[in-house]
Design a protein around this motif. Structure first.
Motif, PDB file in Angstrom:
ATOM      1  N   MET A   1       0.845  -1.155   0.000  1.00 35.08           N
ATOM      2  CA  MET A   1       0.000   0.000   0.000  1.00 35.08           C
ATOM      3  C   MET A   1       0.896   1.226   0.000  1.00 35.08           C
ATOM      4  SD  MET A   1      -2.311   2.075   2.655  1.00 35.08           S
ATOM      5  CE  MET A   1      -0.907   2.334   3.598  1.00 35.08           C
ATOM      6  N   GLN A   2       0.500   2.248  -0.752  1.00 35.96           N
ATOM      7  CA  GLN A   2       1.252   3.496  -0.788  1.00 35.96           C
ATOM      8  C   GLN A   2       0.320   4.670  -0.548  1.00 35.96           C
ATOM      9  OE1 GLN A   2       3.030   3.751  -4.670  1.00 35.96           O
ATOM     10  NE2 GLN A   2       4.622   2.253  -4.185  1.00 35.96           N
ATOM     11  N   THR A   3       0.843   5.707   0.095  1.00 38.98           N
ATOM     12  CA  THR A   3       0.146   6.989   0.128  1.00 38.98           C
ATOM     13  C   THR A   3       0.950   7.949  -0.738  1.00 38.98           C
ATOM     14  OG1 THR A   3       1.314   7.689   2.133  1.00 38.98           O
ATOM     15  CG2 THR A   3      -0.840   6.660   2.420  1.00 38.98           C
ATOM     16  N   LYS A   4       0.230   8.775  -1.489  1.00 37.26           N
ATOM     17  CA  LYS A   4       0.865   9.731  -2.393  1.00 37.26           C
ATOM     18  C   LYS A   4       0.144  11.059  -2.310  1.00 37.26           C
ATOM     19  CE  LYS A   4       2.327   6.421  -5.886  1.00 37.26           C
ATOM     20  NZ  LYS A   4       2.346   6.130  -7.327  1.00 37.26           N
ATOM     21  N   MET A   5       0.819  12.103  -2.773  1.00 41.27           N
ATOM     22  CA  MET A   5       0.170  13.402  -2.922  1.00 41.27           C
ATOM     23  C   MET A   5      -0.799  13.312  -4.086  1.00 41.27           C
ATOM     24  SD  MET A   5       3.217  16.164  -2.312  1.00 41.27           S
ATOM     25  CE  MET A   5       2.119  17.497  -2.681  1.00 41.27           C
ATOM     26  N   VAL A  15       4.921   3.703   2.465  1.00 49.94           N
ATOM     27  CA  VAL A  15       4.719   2.412   1.806  1.00 49.94           C
ATOM     28  C   VAL A  15       4.595   1.317   2.863  1.00 49.94           C
ATOM     29  CG1 VAL A  15       5.732   0.701   0.248  1.00 49.94           C
ATOM     30  CG2 VAL A  15       6.052   3.122  -0.220  1.00 49.94           C
ATOM     31  N   MET A  16       3.554   0.483   2.736  1.00 50.79           N
ATOM     32  CA  MET A  16       3.418  -0.723   3.544  1.00 50.79           C
ATOM     33  C   MET A  16       3.753  -1.897   2.618  1.00 50.79           C
ATOM     34  SD  MET A  16       0.069  -2.309   5.505  1.00 50.79           S
ATOM     35  CE  MET A  16      -0.441  -0.678   6.016  1.00 50.79           C
ATOM     36  N   THR A  26       8.124 -10.716   6.772  1.00 54.42           N
ATOM     37  CA  THR A  26       7.619  -9.646   7.634  1.00 54.42           C
ATOM     38  C   THR A  26       6.681  -8.733   6.846  1.00 54.42           C
ATOM     39  OG1 THR A  26       9.421  -8.109   7.114  1.00 54.42           O
ATOM     40  CG2 THR A  26       9.770  -9.606   8.978  1.00 54.42           C
ATOM     41  N   ILE A  27       5.959  -7.899   7.580  1.00 55.48           N
ATOM     42  CA  ILE A  27       5.228  -6.769   7.010  1.00 55.48           C
ATOM     43  C   ILE A  27       5.813  -5.526   7.672  1.00 55.48           C
ATOM     44  CG2 ILE A  27       3.340  -7.005   8.700  1.00 55.48           C
ATOM     45  CD1 ILE A  27       1.454  -5.927   6.489  1.00 55.48           C
TER      46      ILE A  27
END
Length: 88
Positions: A1-5, A15-16, A26-27
């Motif tokens: 998973m990513q967060t972005k502008m 980033v996960m 691992t996570i």
């Protein structure tokens, strides 16, 4: 998973990811700017069941931001971490 502008072509802020530490799956959750590891936990107790993750991000330039990450499995908290002073 990513967060972005918002917007086209923006780079990830967080980033996960699933990773392998030596031979251990691992996570992990990272802040990209500064390559800051927020947290990491072993995947061994998590397969074949639903897990919940909760992410809290305070947006801030330089060291004004913070990131919190919680991982739960079967109602039990597996990981609860927070990093302050990060560029988000």
């Amino acid at each position: 998973m990513q967060t972005k502008m918002p917007g086209l072509g923006s780079a990830p802020i967080t980033v996960m990811s699933l990773r392998r530490q030596a031979s251990t799956p691992t996570i992990e959750f990272k802040v990209i700017e500064g390559d800051v590891l927020v947290g990491r936990t072993n995947l061994a107790p998590l397969p074949n069941k639903w897990i919940d993750t909760e992410v809290e991000i305070k947006v801030g330039n330089g060291s004004a931001g913070h990131v919190g990450w919680i991982v739960r499995s079967g109602g039990a908290t597996v990981l609860n971490v927070r990093k302050s002073g990060v560029d988000t």
